[in-house]
Design a protein around this motif. Sequence first.
Motif, PDB file in Angstrom:
ATOM      1  N   LYS A  58       0.830  -1.206   0.000  1.00  0.00           N
ATOM      2  CA  LYS A  58       0.000   0.000   0.000  1.00  0.00           C
ATOM      3  C   LYS A  58       0.863   1.253   0.000  1.00  0.00           C
ATOM      4  O   LYS A  58       0.573   2.227  -0.710  1.00  0.00           O
ATOM      5  N   GLU A  59       1.941   1.242   0.764  1.00  0.00           N
ATOM      6  CA  GLU A  59       2.845   2.396   0.800  1.00  0.00           C
ATOM      7  C   GLU A  59       3.479   2.636  -0.566  1.00  0.00           C
ATOM      8  O   GLU A  59       3.617   3.785  -1.003  1.00  0.00           O
ATOM      9  N   GLN A 104       2.279   1.613  -3.404  1.00  0.00           N
ATOM     10  CA  GLN A 104       1.229   1.738  -4.424  1.00  0.00           C
ATOM     11  C   GLN A 104       1.372   0.707  -5.552  1.00  0.00           C
ATOM     12  O   GLN A 104       1.061   0.976  -6.717  1.00  0.00           O
ATOM     13  N   LYS A 105       1.834  -0.492  -5.208  1.00  0.00           N
ATOM     14  CA  LYS A 105       1.922  -1.558  -6.204  1.00  0.00           C
ATOM     15  C   LYS A 105       2.163  -2.886  -5.504  1.00  0.00           C
ATOM     16  O   LYS A 105       2.746  -2.948  -4.413  1.00  0.00           O
ATOM     17  N   GLU A 161     -11.271  -3.002  -1.809  1.00  0.00           N
ATOM     18  CA  GLU A 161     -10.747  -2.010  -0.861  1.00  0.00           C
ATOM     19  C   GLU A 161      -9.418  -1.410  -1.316  1.00  0.00           C
ATOM     20  O   GLU A 161      -9.167  -0.214  -1.071  1.00  0.00           O
ATOM     21  N   TYR A 162      -8.555  -2.212  -1.974  1.00  0.00           N
ATOM     22  CA  TYR A 162      -7.192  -1.755  -2.249  1.00  0.00           C
ATOM     23  C   TYR A 162      -6.833  -1.719  -3.733  1.00  0.00           C
ATOM     24  O   TYR A 162      -5.712  -1.344  -4.079  1.00  0.00           O
ATOM     25  N   SER A 188      -7.769   0.359  -5.932  1.00  0.00           N
ATOM     26  CA  SER A 188      -7.500   1.745  -6.338  1.00  0.00           C
ATOM     27  C   SER A 188      -6.125   2.225  -5.889  1.00  0.00           C
ATOM     28  O   SER A 188      -5.655   3.268  -6.336  1.00  0.00           O
ATOM     29  N   LYS A 189      -5.463   1.444  -5.012  1.00  0.00           N
ATOM     30  CA  LYS A 189      -4.123   1.806  -4.520  1.00  0.00           C
ATOM     31  C   LYS A 189      -3.029   1.186  -5.387  1.00  0.00           C
ATOM     32  O   LYS A 189      -1.854   1.189  -5.011  1.00  0.00           O
TER      33      LYS A 189
END
Length: 324
Positions: A187-188, A190-191, A229-230, A232-233
Amino acid sequence: MEKLLEDAFVLFGIFAMFFFSLKVVKCLKYFVHTKWLGVPDSFFNSLGEWAVITGATDGIGKAYAHEFAKRGLNIVLISRTKEKLIKVANEIGQATGRKVKTVQVNFTERDIYEHIKENLRGLEIGVLVNNVGMLQTPDPCRFLEMTDIDKKKNVQQKHFSETINDMIAVNMVSVAKMTQLVLPRMKERQKGLILNISSGVATAPCPLYCLYASTKIFMERFSRGCQAEYGSKGIIIKCSMPYSVASQMSRVMPGIIAKSAEDYVRSSLDCVLLGDRCHGSLAHEILAYVYGKLPHWFVYTDAFLDKLMDHVQNYARSQGNKSH
């Protein structure tokens, strides 16, 4: 009234053709991606330096470890048997020259995740494959007959409740806990890619494998919820739902439907960008469609289930005889 019925039949026909067209398009996508397009190695390399695979010393897990190493990632193998971990690590290192790290744990235990966390500390993890799994018994059986089959085979029998607890720990808890360990850094950055290996038997209620199938449907729902949930991250969380894959656990030989672990893994990786769940190969996608159309009143009868158990057991015995 006749006009109303006619309009209703026309609408039903349009809906049926539309639904069938969607299935055809999906099959064509599988065919095009697995035969021509695929996913370039640069995509996986861009996610991070390391791929982490649970249940990595046999079958699908081992095949994923080899395949990601071939595609340029370093590998973390997580499994319970030290000798197998060392053997697979040496194979990958010699074949690809990639770095390989091993973590020995038993996923039936609940206090292992701090140990795993320490071994993953500082690694740029781009891929997590939650593959480790446990089948209640080698042969299909009714829920209350699981212990009877083990006794017939003279296998030291665990208490029934312990078997249930172990299956939940391996097939469900491991997925949530491993995702919890790896997802924050993804998540930090972004991939990232998380592949959760479920099973085709989870696509519908599955007599004779009801406990196993129930744990595997958890993986499907957990994967799709996390993707919502994730996604889009920049993170892909995908559920792969294979049917028959040749492995020590499945005891089947490769064929038209039953894929070798290597073939299945390559096919499934070519499909990682096709939705939040898939069956991983065109043959398995077609099988899922056919299985979903079978009438429950027939599939769930005692006569059909007894015939299915006899067929699977006879097949397993015939394959065992061929291997000796």
